[in-house]
Design a protein around this motif. Sequence first.
Motif, short mmCIF file in Angstrom:
data_model
loop_
_atom_site.label_atom_id
_atom_site.label_comp_id
_atom_site.label_asym_id
_atom_site.label_seq_id
_atom_site.Cartn_x
_atom_site.Cartn_y
_atom_site.Cartn_z
N TRP A 197 -20.02 34.54 17.62
CA TRP A 197 -21.02 34.97 18.43
C TRP A 197 -21.15 33.86 19.72
O TRP A 197 -20.77 32.72 19.49
CB TRP A 197 -22.32 34.98 17.85
N ALA A 198 -20.96 34.57 21.08
CA ALA A 198 -21.20 33.79 22.24
C ALA A 198 -21.99 34.41 22.92
O ALA A 198 -22.17 35.63 22.94
CB ALA A 198 -19.63 33.65 22.78
N ALA A 258 -23.36 39.83 28.14
CA ALA A 258 -22.98 40.68 29.37
C ALA A 258 -21.75 41.58 29.36
O ALA A 258 -21.99 42.66 29.67
CB ALA A 258 -22.54 39.49 30.47
N GLY A 259 -21.12 41.25 28.44
CA GLY A 259 -19.84 42.47 27.99
C GLY A 259 -20.67 43.62 27.41
O GLY A 259 -20.09 44.72 27.80
N LEU A 279 -20.56 47.46 29.22
CA LEU A 279 -19.90 48.49 28.52
C LEU A 279 -20.95 49.63 28.40
O LEU A 279 -20.72 50.84 28.49
CB LEU A 279 -19.55 48.17 27.19
N ILE A 280 -22.26 49.24 28.20
CA ILE A 280 -23.48 50.27 28.31
C ILE A 280 -23.44 50.99 29.39
O ILE A 280 -23.68 52.40 29.44
CB ILE A 280 -24.45 49.83 27.70
#
Length: 310
Positions: A183-184, A189-190, A194-195
């Motif tokens: 986990w980061a 943000a990624g 994608l959403i």
Amino acid sequence: MTDVDTGGPGTLVIKERVISRVAVAAALTVPDVVRQVGGMSRLTGRDLPRADVSVGEHSASVNLYIAVQWPSRISDVAHAVHDEVARALDEIVGLPLHRLNVVVAGTSPRSDAQSPISENTHPVLRPRPPTASPAAHYAAVVLAVALLGVAFVAGREFLIVHGTIVGAPWIANTVEWIADLHWATWMIAGAAGLISVGSILVGMGLTPRSKTHTGVRSPSSPSPMVWLRPTDVARMCSDHAGNVPGSESVRTTVTKKKVTVEVRRVASGDDAILTESVRDAVAPVLAVLADTRKVRVRLLHPSGVGETRS
């Protein structure tokens, strides 16, 4: 196709497929003429009615293939088709009919055999207006390219596993890299990105196509037979307004709800008279359009000062 001299700057180009569609639409307004698209016609694309058009300098010849309801008096149907096609070509295209050959290439049984021969029992189909490319067109192209990339990677992995080529396996290394991830904060943000992309793609897929043309009405048909682009309507309006005395140059802009005619006049004079003359000149063009639009006339004086008349 044929070039018709409009008397003003430029020419009006009428393509043969326009005349063909007008002839087909006019034939369908005749009682006992039916549309036939089933069977082999659906596979070959040679549905009925269809028209082969030959355009001369001042007239057009048409070979019209139709399907009629059975029983019907074919001679009466052929005469009615001739009259409707001739009237439609003269009123809509402005091109007289030189010769019309009617070929009965199919029949369709009536739903009620006891009905009178002259009764029209087939439904009138309203043609679909031309539309722009779907909003998801570009997304589909990107997705297709991505799938081709996946196919290339899969083929490469297949050849590496069977020893045909030598190289590092991309899929195995990618899976191992993903498995080692922890986990980061950048993952938030990624995920949000994608959403957003997914929502945009869903919206593009559900967006209906926008209409690109406007229909032209005819007294002989309740549905439009010819479709014009806004540019075509603007050119026709400019050509008619350019013949008004006192106008030096005309520029017309057409939107879905408004037509703006910008006239540069030769010399100063009565603005009201020139404005009404321009309105009267473009009225016949706008009267045949299926969609009504508000007309605005903007006068440009020789000095360059503009004045708008609503």
